[in-house]
Enzyme design. Structure first.
Site, PDB file in Angstrom:
ATOM      1  N   ASP A   1       0.874  -1.187   0.000  1.00  0.00           N
ATOM      2  CA  ASP A   1       0.000   0.000   0.000  1.00  0.00           C
ATOM      3  C   ASP A   1       0.906   1.230   0.000  1.00  0.00           C
ATOM      4  O   ASP A   1       2.119   1.130   0.221  1.00  0.00           O
ATOM      5  CB  ASP A   1      -0.929   0.010   1.235  1.00  0.00           C
ATOM      6  CG  ASP A   1      -1.909   1.190   1.225  1.00  0.00           C
ATOM      7  OD1 ASP A   1      -2.341   1.606   0.131  1.00  0.00           O
ATOM      8  OD2 ASP A   1      -2.225   1.723   2.308  1.00  0.00           O
TER       9      ASP A   1
ATOM     10  N   CYS B   1      -4.395  -1.644  -1.834  1.00  0.00           N
ATOM     11  CA  CYS B   1      -4.524  -0.216  -2.134  1.00  0.00           C
ATOM     12  C   CYS B   1      -5.437  -0.093  -3.354  1.00  0.00           C
ATOM     13  O   CYS B   1      -5.131  -0.661  -4.413  1.00  0.00           O
ATOM     14  CB  CYS B   1      -3.143   0.352  -2.448  1.00  0.00           C
ATOM     15  SG  CYS B   1      -3.161   2.070  -2.983  1.00  0.00           S
TER      16      CYS B   1
ATOM     17  N   GLU C   1      -3.290   9.021   8.435  1.00  0.00           N
ATOM     18  CA  GLU C   1      -1.844   8.735   8.552  1.00  0.00           C
ATOM     19  C   GLU C   1      -1.239   9.401   9.787  1.00  0.00           C
ATOM     20  O   GLU C   1      -0.262   8.912  10.326  1.00  0.00           O
ATOM     21  CB  GLU C   1      -1.106   9.210   7.292  1.00  0.00           C
ATOM     22  CG  GLU C   1      -1.235   8.266   6.117  1.00  0.00           C
ATOM     23  CD  GLU C   1      -0.364   6.995   6.229  1.00  0.00           C
ATOM     24  OE1 GLU C   1       0.745   7.072   6.783  1.00  0.00           O
ATOM     25  OE2 GLU C   1      -0.812   5.939   5.766  1.00  0.00           O
TER      26      GLU C   1
ATOM     27  N   HIS D   1      -7.447   2.828   3.684  1.00  0.00           N
ATOM     28  CA  HIS D   1      -7.295   3.570   4.941  1.00  0.00           C
ATOM     29  C   HIS D   1      -8.631   3.709   5.695  1.00  0.00           C
ATOM     30  O   HIS D   1      -8.647   3.877   6.907  1.00  0.00           O
ATOM     31  CB  HIS D   1      -6.759   4.987   4.671  1.00  0.00           C
ATOM     32  CG  HIS D   1      -5.287   5.038   4.417  1.00  0.00           C
ATOM     33  ND1 HIS D   1      -4.715   4.540   3.272  1.00  0.00           N
ATOM     34  CD2 HIS D   1      -4.266   5.534   5.166  1.00  0.00           C
ATOM     35  CE1 HIS D   1      -3.406   4.738   3.334  1.00  0.00           C
ATOM     36  NE2 HIS D   1      -3.109   5.347   4.465  1.00  0.00           N
TER      37      HIS D   1
HETATM   38  N1  DGL Z   1      -4.821   3.289   0.763  1.00  0.00           N
HETATM   39  C1  DGL Z   1      -4.859   3.795  -0.574  1.00  0.00           C
HETATM   40  C2  DGL Z   1      -6.093   3.285  -1.334  1.00  0.00           C
HETATM   41  O1  DGL Z   1      -6.662   2.294  -0.979  1.00  0.00           O
HETATM   42  C3  DGL Z   1      -4.842   5.270  -0.790  1.00  0.00           C
HETATM   43  C4  DGL Z   1      -4.009   6.211  -0.043  1.00  0.00           C
HETATM   44  C5  DGL Z   1      -3.293   7.215  -0.907  1.00  0.00           C
HETATM   45  O2  DGL Z   1      -3.867   8.190  -1.395  1.00  0.00           O
HETATM   46  O3  DGL Z   1      -2.094   7.000  -1.060  1.00  0.00           O
HETATM   47  O4  DGL Z   1      -6.486   3.878  -2.308  1.00  0.00           O
END
Ligand code: DGL
Length: 264
Positions: free
Chosen positions: A10, A73, A152, A185
């Site tokens: 991720d 991600c 974060e 997230h």
């Molecule tokens: N955790 C990431 C997702 O699932 C996104 C976070 C980011 O913008 O880097 O899209």
């Protein structure tokens, strides 16, 4: 049988929400997780940048001899999965196909909302994946660029709640019954989503279906671990280990959670 680890990647700590579900479903599997915290957020980068960064993480996981890779991600799944799958031997599992399958199973009134990063929303990946399987479902895709930086830095509830309210404001008056957490997230702030949405709307975390699908693939390809012991889990970040360790400890409820730093 194959005792090599499952690799997960991720842009940051969000992928840990997928690690958690995969480990619950497959407790004997070893895992290696890489969070590219040095380059977060991916959600406002170009597709070319996301492909380049994701490729770095994939190469790191390949050096760890992983048998399968999970893009934990949505942004990397939407922007980079198709390109990178052509370059590597292990199967890559993304989160968007699974999230779409789960949304279809959940929605009764065929009105689904997906909240994710700007890149995920712009890609219309959820609309396409859901539409392929059930063209009668109406999909609204929303971008929430302010949420990932708050998560974060482990911002408090009082700071996150108004941003979730603001994000969902354009949905006022819409009759949707299902909301997909289209960024890994967001399960960390599921409580805030639930509070703003109230009863009547089902929240879908694609990670549940990802864990089930991963199990199916490993079984189909005879890649399940033969170990009778709990799997060993390694965590790496290209960013600051302190925040990752704090979130890892609280979110995974692993008091000994320790991430190692690697150069990003
Ligand atoms: N955790 C990431 C997702 O699932 C996104 C976070 C980011 O913008 O880097 O899209």
């Amino acid at each position: 049988m194959d005792n090599r680890p499952i690799g997960l990647l991720d842009s940051g700590v969000g992928g840990l929400t997928v690690v958690k579900k995969v480990v619950q479903k497959l407790p004997h599997e070893a895992t290696v997780f890489i969070g590219d915290n040095a380059n977060i957020p991916y959600g406002d980068k170009s597709v070319a940048e996301i492909i380049a960064l994701t490729r770095e993480s994939v190469n790191f996981l390949l050096q760890k001899n992983v048998k399968l890779i999970i893009f934990a991600c949505n942004t990397a799944t939407a922007a980079a999965m198709a390109a990178i799958q052509k370059e590597v031997a292990p199967q890559i599992i993304g989160v968007i196909q699974s999230g779409s399958v789960a949304a279809i199973k959940t929605s009764k009134n065929k009105q689904v909302v997906v909240v994710g990063t700007q890149v995920t929303a712009n890609s219309h990946a959820y609309k396409k994946e859901i539409g392929l399987r059930d063209s009668a479902i109406a999909v609204t895709e929303l971008a929430a660029p302010k949420l990932v930086p708050l998560i974060e830095r482990d911002a408090p509830h009082a700071e996150i709640l108004p941003v979730v309210k603001e994000t969902l404001q354009p949905l006022k008056g819409q009759e949707f019954d299902t909301l997909v957490l289209g960024c890994t997230h967001y399960p960390i702030i599921r409580q805030e989503f639930a509070q703003v949405l109230g009863q009547g709307v089902q929240i879908v975390d694609p990670a549940d279906q990802v864990a089930q699908y991963t199990y199916n693939v490993l079984q189909r390809d005879n890649l399940l671990s033969a170990s009778a012991e709990p799997g060993v889990h390694e965590y790496y970040t290209t960013g600051d280990v302190r925040m990752v360790n704090e979130l890892g400890k609280s979110f995974l409820q692993e008091p000994n959670f320790t991430a190692k730093h690697i150069e990003g």
